[in-house]
Scaffold this motif. Structure first.
Motif, PDB file in Angstrom:
ATOM      1  N   LYS A  39      44.135  34.890  35.771  1.00 49.42           N
ATOM      2  CA  LYS A  39      43.470  35.579  35.102  1.00 49.42           C
ATOM      3  C   LYS A  39      42.405  36.982  35.936  1.00 49.42           C
ATOM      4  CE  LYS A  39      40.568  33.039  32.385  1.00 49.42           C
ATOM      5  NZ  LYS A  39      40.201  31.462  31.177  1.00 49.42           N
ATOM      6  N   GLU A  40      42.079  36.352  37.232  1.00 51.78           N
ATOM      7  CA  GLU A  40      41.206  37.177  37.623  1.00 51.78           C
ATOM      8  C   GLU A  40      42.185  38.211  38.644  1.00 51.78           C
ATOM      9  OE1 GLU A  40      37.848  39.298  38.764  1.00 51.78           O
ATOM     10  OE2 GLU A  40      38.245  38.037  37.495  1.00 51.78           O
ATOM     11  N   MET A  41      43.370  37.778  38.692  1.00 52.63           N
ATOM     12  CA  MET A  41      44.413  38.967  39.537  1.00 52.63           C
ATOM     13  C   MET A  41      45.343  39.448  38.257  1.00 52.63           C
ATOM     14  SD  MET A  41      47.786  37.331  41.080  1.00 52.63           S
ATOM     15  CE  MET A  41      46.682  36.415  41.785  1.00 52.63           C
ATOM     16  N   LEU A  42      45.792  38.697  36.737  1.00 50.31           N
ATOM     17  CA  LEU A  42      46.107  39.926  35.836  1.00 50.31           C
ATOM     18  C   LEU A  42      45.356  40.433  35.557  1.00 50.31           C
ATOM     19  CD1 LEU A  42      47.703  37.630  33.860  1.00 50.31           C
ATOM     20  CD2 LEU A  42      49.212  39.295  34.743  1.00 50.31           C
ATOM     21  N   ARG A  43      43.556  40.807  35.223  1.00 56.01           N
ATOM     22  CA  ARG A  43      43.199  41.685  35.541  1.00 56.01           C
ATOM     23  C   ARG A  43      42.276  42.433  36.206  1.00 56.01           C
ATOM     24  NH1 ARG A  43      36.636  42.295  35.201  1.00 56.01           N
ATOM     25  NH2 ARG A  43      36.279  40.355  36.626  1.00 56.01           N
ATOM     26  N   LYS A  44      41.953  42.303  37.796  1.00 56.60           N
ATOM     27  CA  LYS A  44      41.567  43.382  38.771  1.00 56.60           C
ATOM     28  C   LYS A  44      42.995  43.828  39.401  1.00 56.60           C
ATOM     29  CE  LYS A  44      38.446  43.889  40.421  1.00 56.60           C
ATOM     30  NZ  LYS A  44      37.283  44.061  39.507  1.00 56.60           N
ATOM     31  N   ASN A  48      42.470  45.165  44.180  1.00 55.88           N
ATOM     32  CA  ASN A  48      41.303  44.906  44.017  1.00 55.88           C
ATOM     33  C   ASN A  48      40.729  43.962  43.835  1.00 55.88           C
ATOM     34  OD1 ASN A  48      40.731  47.095  43.942  1.00 55.88           O
ATOM     35  ND2 ASN A  48      41.970  47.077  42.188  1.00 55.88           N
ATOM     36  N   ILE A  49      41.668  41.675  43.655  1.00 55.66           N
ATOM     37  CA  ILE A  49      41.631  40.398  43.191  1.00 55.66           C
ATOM     38  C   ILE A  49      40.255  40.241  44.213  1.00 55.66           C
ATOM     39  CG2 ILE A  49      43.032  39.854  45.046  1.00 55.66           C
ATOM     40  CD1 ILE A  49      41.767  38.681  41.735  1.00 55.66           C
ATOM     41  N   LYS A  50      40.321  41.152  45.305  1.00 52.27           N
ATOM     42  CA  LYS A  50      39.060  40.720  46.604  1.00 52.27           C
ATOM     43  C   LYS A  50      38.258  41.370  47.118  1.00 52.27           C
ATOM     44  CE  LYS A  50      41.392  38.129  50.125  1.00 52.27           C
ATOM     45  NZ  LYS A  50      41.857  37.591  51.515  1.00 52.27           N
ATOM     46  N   ASP A  51      38.121  42.855  45.868  1.00 52.40           N
ATOM     47  CA  ASP A  51      36.724  43.133  45.860  1.00 52.40           C
ATOM     48  C   ASP A  51      35.211  43.067  44.584  1.00 52.40           C
ATOM     49  OD1 ASP A  51      35.007  46.049  45.192  1.00 52.40           O
ATOM     50  OD2 ASP A  51      36.353  47.007  43.656  1.00 52.40           O
ATOM     51  N   PRO A  52      34.191  42.662  45.667  1.00 57.58           N
ATOM     52  CA  PRO A  52      33.392  41.998  45.457  1.00 57.58           C
ATOM     53  C   PRO A  52      31.991  43.133  44.418  1.00 57.58           C
ATOM     54  CG  PRO A  52      32.914  43.294  47.241  1.00 57.58           C
ATOM     55  CD  PRO A  52      34.431  43.391  47.095  1.00 57.58           C
ATOM     56  N   SER A  53      33.080  44.610  44.325  1.00 60.46           N
ATOM     57  CA  SER A  53      32.042  44.890  43.329  1.00 60.46           C
ATOM     58  C   SER A  53      31.428  44.532  42.274  1.00 60.46           C
ATOM     59  CB  SER A  53      32.450  46.794  43.492  1.00 60.46           C
ATOM     60  OG  SER A  53      33.723  47.215  43.428  1.00 60.46           O
ATOM     61  N   LEU A  63      39.405  41.092  30.459  1.00 64.44           N
ATOM     62  CA  LEU A  63      39.648  40.055  31.225  1.00 64.44           C
ATOM     63  C   LEU A  63      40.628  38.831  29.272  1.00 64.44           C
ATOM     64  CD1 LEU A  63      38.814  37.197  32.413  1.00 64.44           C
ATOM     65  CD2 LEU A  63      36.911  36.843  31.446  1.00 64.44           C
ATOM     66  N   GLU A  64      40.312  39.051  28.312  1.00 71.79           N
ATOM     67  CA  GLU A  64      40.812  38.595  26.993  1.00 71.79           C
ATOM     68  C   GLU A  64      42.277  39.149  27.099  1.00 71.79           C
ATOM     69  OE1 GLU A  64      37.024  39.284  26.967  1.00 71.79           O
ATOM     70  OE2 GLU A  64      38.337  41.589  26.563  1.00 71.79           O
ATOM     71  N   CYS A  65      42.126  40.326  27.613  1.00 76.23           N
ATOM     72  CA  CYS A  65      44.481  40.265  27.571  1.00 76.23           C
ATOM     73  C   CYS A  65      44.837  39.661  28.252  1.00 76.23           C
ATOM     74  CB  CYS A  65      44.266  41.891  28.004  1.00 76.23           C
ATOM     75  SG  CYS A  65      45.949  42.904  27.714  1.00 76.23           S
ATOM     76  N   ALA A  66      43.921  39.692  29.849  1.00 75.70           N
ATOM     77  CA  ALA A  66      45.103  39.230  31.338  1.00 75.70           C
ATOM     78  C   ALA A  66      44.860  37.780  30.655  1.00 75.70           C
ATOM     79  CB  ALA A  66      43.488  38.844  32.210  1.00 75.70           C
ATOM     80  N   HIS A  67      43.524  37.167  29.571  1.00 77.20           N
ATOM     81  CA  HIS A  67      43.894  35.430  29.140  1.00 77.20           C
ATOM     82  C   HIS A  67      45.336  35.182  28.344  1.00 77.20           C
ATOM     83  CE1 HIS A  67      42.370  31.701  28.015  1.00 77.20           C
ATOM     84  NE2 HIS A  67      42.527  31.631  26.807  1.00 77.20           N
ATOM     85  N   GLU A 116      53.194  47.984  35.608  1.00 72.48           N
ATOM     86  CA  GLU A 116      52.340  46.774  36.982  1.00 72.48           C
ATOM     87  C   GLU A 116      51.465  45.354  36.289  1.00 72.48           C
ATOM     88  OE1 GLU A 116      47.996  47.632  38.866  1.00 72.48           O
ATOM     89  OE2 GLU A 116      47.884  49.147  37.685  1.00 72.48           O
ATOM     90  N   ILE A 117      51.856  45.166  35.432  1.00 75.59           N
ATOM     91  CA  ILE A 117      51.265  43.932  34.716  1.00 75.59           C
ATOM     92  C   ILE A 117      52.610  42.691  35.372  1.00 75.59           C
ATOM     93  CG2 ILE A 117      51.262  42.092  32.804  1.00 75.59           C
ATOM     94  CD1 ILE A 117      49.314  43.899  31.031  1.00 75.59           C
ATOM     95  N   VAL A 118      53.491  43.806  35.627  1.00 75.16           N
ATOM     96  CA  VAL A 118      55.350  42.452  35.390  1.00 75.16           C
ATOM     97  C   VAL A 118      55.033  42.143  37.547  1.00 75.16           C
ATOM     98  CG1 VAL A 118      57.439  42.928  35.734  1.00 75.16           C
ATOM     99  CG2 VAL A 118      56.185  43.231  33.629  1.00 75.16           C
ATOM    100  N   VAL A 119      54.839  43.907  37.955  1.00 76.98           N
ATOM    101  CA  VAL A 119      54.829  43.245  39.080  1.00 76.98           C
ATOM    102  C   VAL A 119      53.374  42.173  39.910  1.00 76.98           C
ATOM    103  CG1 VAL A 119      54.487  44.915  41.169  1.00 76.98           C
ATOM    104  CG2 VAL A 119      55.779  46.029  39.386  1.00 76.98           C
ATOM    105  N   ILE A 120      52.440  42.493  39.108  1.00 78.84           N
ATOM    106  CA  ILE A 120      51.447  41.717  39.490  1.00 78.84           C
ATOM    107  C   ILE A 120      51.594  40.140  39.360  1.00 78.84           C
ATOM    108  CG2 ILE A 120      49.281  40.547  38.736  1.00 78.84           C
ATOM    109  CD1 ILE A 120      48.475  43.482  37.893  1.00 78.84           C
TER     110      ILE A 120
END
Length: 333
Positions: A39-44, A48-53, A63-67, A116-120
């Motif tokens: 879910k985090e990969m889809l969201r970020k 940006n998956i490793k972006d700590p900000s 997050l809801e859409c990613a879920h 972008e979602i399909v690419v992810i």
């Protein structure tokens, strides 16, 4: 043994085994070693998956859409049981599934970011390898590596491909027996800090230091999977459940160790490059530059040491969990 093209070599060996029913089998590397969809990969997003900000303005979707997207992928068979994406599915198929299944609640958000979602989703199949190797390889090569369960290590700009066969010449399942290792070294053609072509070092690509733990865990996963299969066949369900839990523990350890191994590898690579720059800077009389590179060397050495400590803690954690699992099995018996 060294081969010229390990991807072609392993693919041919696998094809021959399927056709003729005999030949080399290779250690089982869990798909999570190469990458799974979260879910985090889809969201970020991938970058940006490793972006700590945690800056939500950079999110691809909520997050809801990613879920919701992850649930659709699971229900429609885009994801396998281990949360890895089907290697044979196409982007157009994924898009068709999501277009038809996404709810009205998330449809607008999904459509705005559909490409972008399909690419992810497709990128997740080899995201761990990509984090290590970046654009060293094409998507086709990445997929072939995942499909054929090839291990990869990197040292500076050099690559090492490795694969290990299952035991050969083994009379009984528990007997010690040999195995084969096949490797391919891909040496960098990059230029050095002085602008001249880098000399090819002996043993370029390293010696698979990053893969030592992966090799051990893959051997244990393979043994546990075989034990589970045999127990299920013989109707020994307690032994089957025990073996399944062992597979899960070894897989979890591999998943937790993998990013730490990548951090160690990256720190070693940066440390080595910094040392080369120190030598060159002193040689050319650039003392201040040399001091800057010495600071980089210390920083990367510290990062490497920290990751090694975390890896040791991870190993101790799973040793404890495995001991507790064995003790619980003994109590049942």
């Amino acid at each position: 043994s060294r081969v010229d093209n390990i991807i072609s070599f392993v693919q041919e060996a696998n094809d021959r085994r399927k056709i003729f029913g005999e030949g080399f089998t290779f250690l089982n590397i869990p798909r999570s070693y190469y990458g799974v969809l979260t879910k985090e990969m889809l969201r970020k997003g991938i970058d940006n998956i490793k972006d700590p900000s945690g800056n939500k303005s950079d999110d691809v979707v909520s997050l809801e859409c990613a879920h919701a997207i992850l649930n659709i992928c699971t229900a429609e068979g885009v994801l396998l049981e281990d949360s890895s994406v089907d290697l044979d599915i196409s982007g157009s198929t994924i898009q068709t599934i999501l277009d038809s299944k996404i709810s009205l609640e998330h449809k607008e958000e999904y459509l705005q970011n559909r490409e972008e979602i399909v690419v992810i989703i497709l990128h997740s199949r080899y995201v761990n390898m990509y984090n290590l190797l970046k654009n060293h390889l094409s998507e086709q090569s990445y997929i072939a590596i995942v499909r054929n369960q090839i291990l990869v290590d990197v040292q500076t700009d050099d690559l090492l491909f490795q694969i290990f066969t299952s035991n050969i010449l083994q009379r009984k399942p528990q007997d010690e027996s040999p195995f084969f290792e096949f490797i391919q070294r891909v040496c960098s053609q990059c230029v050095g800090p002085d602008g001249c072509p880098k000399k090819i070092k002996p043993g370029c690509g390293g010696f698979g230091i990053r893969n030592f733990l992966t090799l051990f865990l893959s051997i244990e996963v393979t043994k546990a999977m075989l034990a589970a299969s045999n127990a299920k066949r013989d109707g020994k369900m307690k032994e089957y459940e025990f073996a399944k839990r062992k597979v899960q523990l070894f897989t979890d350890q591999l998943n937790e160790s993998n990013p730490l191994l990548t951090e160690i590898s990256e720190a070693m690579t940066k440390e080595g490059a910094a040392r080369d720059n120190i030598t060159l800077s002193y040689k050319e009389g650039r003392i201040e530059d040399a001091k800057v590179w010495e600071e980089v060397t210390e920083k990367e050495a510290s990062a490497k040491s920290l990751a090694n400590d975390l890896l040791m803690e991870c190993n101790m954690k799973y040793q404890r969990l495995m001991r507790e699992l064995r003790e619980s099995q003994e109590d049942i018996q």
